[in-house]
Design a protein around this motif. Structure first.
Motif, PDB file in Angstrom:
ATOM      1  N   SER A   1       0.852  -1.193   0.000  1.00 21.59           N
ATOM      2  CA  SER A   1       0.000   0.000   0.000  1.00 21.59           C
ATOM      3  C   SER A   1       0.890   1.246   0.000  1.00 21.59           C
ATOM      4  CB  SER A   1      -0.886   0.000   1.249  1.00 21.59           C
ATOM      5  OG  SER A   1      -0.072   0.178   2.409  1.00 21.59           O
ATOM      6  N   ALA A   2       0.262   2.393  -0.155  1.00 17.00           N
ATOM      7  CA  ALA A   2       1.002   3.658  -0.094  1.00 17.00           C
ATOM      8  C   ALA A   2       1.644   3.836   1.281  1.00 17.00           C
ATOM      9  CB  ALA A   2       0.069   4.821  -0.416  1.00 17.00           C
ATOM     10  N   ALA A   3       0.949   3.417   2.340  1.00 20.21           N
ATOM     11  CA  ALA A   3       1.499   3.539   3.694  1.00 20.21           C
ATOM     12  C   ALA A   3       2.730   2.658   3.858  1.00 20.21           C
ATOM     13  CB  ALA A   3       0.433   3.174   4.724  1.00 20.21           C
ATOM     14  N   GLN A   4       2.687   1.458   3.318  1.00 20.26           N
ATOM     15  CA  GLN A   4       3.834   0.561   3.416  1.00 20.26           C
ATOM     16  C   GLN A   4       5.002   1.057   2.568  1.00 20.26           C
ATOM     17  OE1 GLN A   4       1.437  -2.711   2.275  1.00 20.26           O
ATOM     18  NE2 GLN A   4       1.227  -3.496   4.362  1.00 20.26           N
ATOM     19  N   LEU A   5       4.695   1.676   1.445  1.00 24.35           N
ATOM     20  CA  LEU A   5       5.735   2.293   0.616  1.00 24.35           C
ATOM     21  C   LEU A   5       6.445   3.380   1.422  1.00 24.35           C
ATOM     22  CD1 LEU A   5       7.129   2.664  -2.172  1.00 24.35           C
ATOM     23  CD2 LEU A   5       5.301   4.273  -2.724  1.00 24.35           C
ATOM     24  N   GLU A   6       5.679   4.203   2.135  1.00 21.13           N
ATOM     25  CA  GLU A   6       6.276   5.253   2.964  1.00 21.13           C
ATOM     26  C   GLU A   6       7.105   4.654   4.100  1.00 21.13           C
ATOM     27  OE1 GLU A   6       6.649   8.491   2.386  1.00 21.13           O
ATOM     28  OE2 GLU A   6       5.726   7.926   0.488  1.00 21.13           O
ATOM     29  N   GLN A   7       6.633   3.568   4.683  1.00 21.46           N
ATOM     30  CA  GLN A   7       7.411   2.894   5.728  1.00 21.46           C
ATOM     31  C   GLN A   7       8.746   2.393   5.172  1.00 21.46           C
ATOM     32  OE1 GLN A   7       4.527  -0.086   6.905  1.00 21.46           O
ATOM     33  NE2 GLN A   7       4.122   0.989   8.833  1.00 21.46           N
TER      34      GLN A   7
ATOM     35  N   GLU B   1      12.438   0.115  15.826  1.00 15.43           N
ATOM     36  CA  GLU B   1      12.093   0.984  16.948  1.00 15.43           C
ATOM     37  C   GLU B   1      11.670   2.369  16.467  1.00 15.43           C
ATOM     38  OE1 GLU B   1      13.852   2.241  21.328  1.00 15.43           O
ATOM     39  OE2 GLU B   1      14.949   0.820  20.096  1.00 15.43           O
ATOM     40  N   LEU B   2      12.395   2.893  15.477  1.00 15.26           N
ATOM     41  CA  LEU B   2      12.042   4.204  14.923  1.00 15.26           C
ATOM     42  C   LEU B   2      10.671   4.168  14.248  1.00 15.26           C
ATOM     43  CD1 LEU B   2      15.526   5.238  13.511  1.00 15.26           C
ATOM     44  CD2 LEU B   2      14.243   6.459  15.287  1.00 15.26           C
ATOM     45  N   LEU B   3      10.399   3.094  13.494  1.00 21.98           N
ATOM     46  CA  LEU B   3       9.081   2.945  12.866  1.00 21.98           C
ATOM     47  C   LEU B   3       7.989   2.909  13.923  1.00 21.98           C
ATOM     48  CD1 LEU B   3       9.435   0.351   9.955  1.00 21.98           C
ATOM     49  CD2 LEU B   3       8.491   2.662   9.794  1.00 21.98           C
ATOM     50  N   SER B   4       8.248   2.187  14.992  1.00 26.23           N
ATOM     51  CA  SER B   4       7.276   2.095  16.074  1.00 26.23           C
ATOM     52  C   SER B   4       7.038   3.464  16.703  1.00 26.23           C
ATOM     53  CB  SER B   4       7.770   1.101  17.131  1.00 26.23           C
ATOM     54  OG  SER B   4       6.927   1.123  18.258  1.00 26.23           O
ATOM     55  N   LEU B   5       8.134   4.169  16.964  1.00 23.56           N
ATOM     56  CA  LEU B   5       8.004   5.506  17.561  1.00 23.56           C
ATOM     57  C   LEU B   5       7.277   6.457  16.612  1.00 23.56           C
ATOM     58  CD1 LEU B   5      11.510   5.857  19.230  1.00 23.56           C
ATOM     59  CD2 LEU B   5       9.289   5.755  20.410  1.00 23.56           C
ATOM     60  N   GLN B   6       7.589   6.352  15.328  1.00 19.07           N
ATOM     61  CA  GLN B   6       6.983   7.243  14.338  1.00 19.07           C
ATOM     62  C   GLN B   6       5.467   7.065  14.295  1.00 19.07           C
ATOM     63  OE1 GLN B   6       5.610   6.441  11.062  1.00 19.07           O
ATOM     64  NE2 GLN B   6       5.414   8.599  10.546  1.00 19.07           N
ATOM     65  N   SER B   7       5.014   5.851  14.528  1.00 22.23           N
ATOM     66  CA  SER B   7       3.576   5.586  14.419  1.00 22.23           C
ATOM     67  C   SER B   7       2.814   5.819  15.728  1.00 22.23           C
ATOM     68  CB  SER B   7       3.350   4.146  13.953  1.00 22.23           C
ATOM     69  OG  SER B   7       3.781   3.238  14.945  1.00 22.23           O
ATOM     70  N   ARG B   8       3.540   6.073  16.808  1.00 15.29           N
ATOM     71  CA  ARG B   8       2.898   6.234  18.116  1.00 15.29           C
ATOM     72  C   ARG B   8       2.694   7.712  18.450  1.00 15.29           C
ATOM     73  NH1 ARG B   8       6.775   3.304  21.869  1.00 15.29           N
ATOM     74  NH2 ARG B   8       5.818   4.794  23.308  1.00 15.29           N
ATOM     75  N   SER B   9       1.479   8.044  18.863  1.00 21.43           N
ATOM     76  CA  SER B   9       1.203   9.431  19.245  1.00 21.43           C
ATOM     77  C   SER B   9       1.737   9.757  20.641  1.00 21.43           C
ATOM     78  CB  SER B   9      -0.301   9.703  19.183  1.00 21.43           C
ATOM     79  OG  SER B   9      -0.977   8.846  20.088  1.00 21.43           O
ATOM     80  N   ASP B  10       2.045   8.738  21.430  1.00 22.92           N
ATOM     81  CA  ASP B  10       2.550   8.980  22.783  1.00 22.92           C
ATOM     82  C   ASP B  10       4.081   9.010  22.852  1.00 22.92           C
ATOM     83  OD1 ASP B  10       2.926   6.253  22.303  1.00 22.92           O
ATOM     84  OD2 ASP B  10       2.522   5.689  24.385  1.00 22.92           O
ATOM     85  N   ARG B  11       4.728   9.017  21.708  1.00 21.48           N
ATOM     86  CA  ARG B  11       6.195   9.067  21.706  1.00 21.48           C
ATOM     87  C   ARG B  11       6.663  10.431  22.185  1.00 21.48           C
ATOM     88  NH1 ARG B  11       5.076   9.948  16.144  1.00 21.48           N
ATOM     89  NH2 ARG B  11       5.679  12.064  15.576  1.00 21.48           N
TER      90      ARG B  11
END
Length: 140
Positions: free
Chosen positions: A39-45, A64-74
């Motif tokens: 998907s477009a989201a996976q392409l961006e990832q 870890e960076l991907l996880s942080l990027q997707s979390r609003s509580d980072r």
């Protein structure tokens, strides 16, 4: 989007993208034909991973960076801590490369070249400065 197009658009190899899928870093959906569809989201990832890898981050750090990027509580402090650690590793590698450069530069400057068999570079590789190029360690 098929994997070949994703590879072209991200600069990653098809093999790397498949590996990232297999380890769960960026997982594509599989169609009825078994092919991965991104998907477009996976392409961006994957672009994010490619940029992170270009900065020398490991796959574990990329996850870890991907996880942080997707979390609003980072927090920015969490991201900065990863970058600070990576910067320290880069500086350590630079210091190691500079030491290697100095050693190699010294060996190159000690060797006059020429037509004689004596060679300080080979002597150093034999482990005993002062041995000749015909030293036993350099022969079979």
């Amino acid at each position: 989007m098929k994997i070949g197009q994703v590879a072209r658009e991200t600069g990653l190899s098809v093999k790397a993208i498949r590996y990232y899928h297999d380890i769960g870093l960026v997982v594509a959906q599989r169609g009825d034909n078994g092919y991965r569809a991104y998907s477009a989201a996976q392409l961006e990832q994957l672009r994010f991973v490619a940029r992170s890898k270009a900065l020398g981050f490991s796959l574990e750090q990329c996850a870890e960076l991907l996880s942080l990027q997707s979390r609003s509580d980072r927090t920015a402090a969490q991201v900065k801590a990863l970058a600070v650690d990576q910067l320290a590793l880069v500086r350590e590698k630079i210091a190691q490369l500079q030491a290697l450069e100095a050693r190699l530069d010294g060996l190159v400057n000690q060797c006059h070249g020429g037509n004689t068999p004596e060679c300080p570079i080979l002597d150093s590789l034999c482990g005993d400065p002062g041995k000749t190029a015909n030293a036993p360690c350099c022969k079979e």
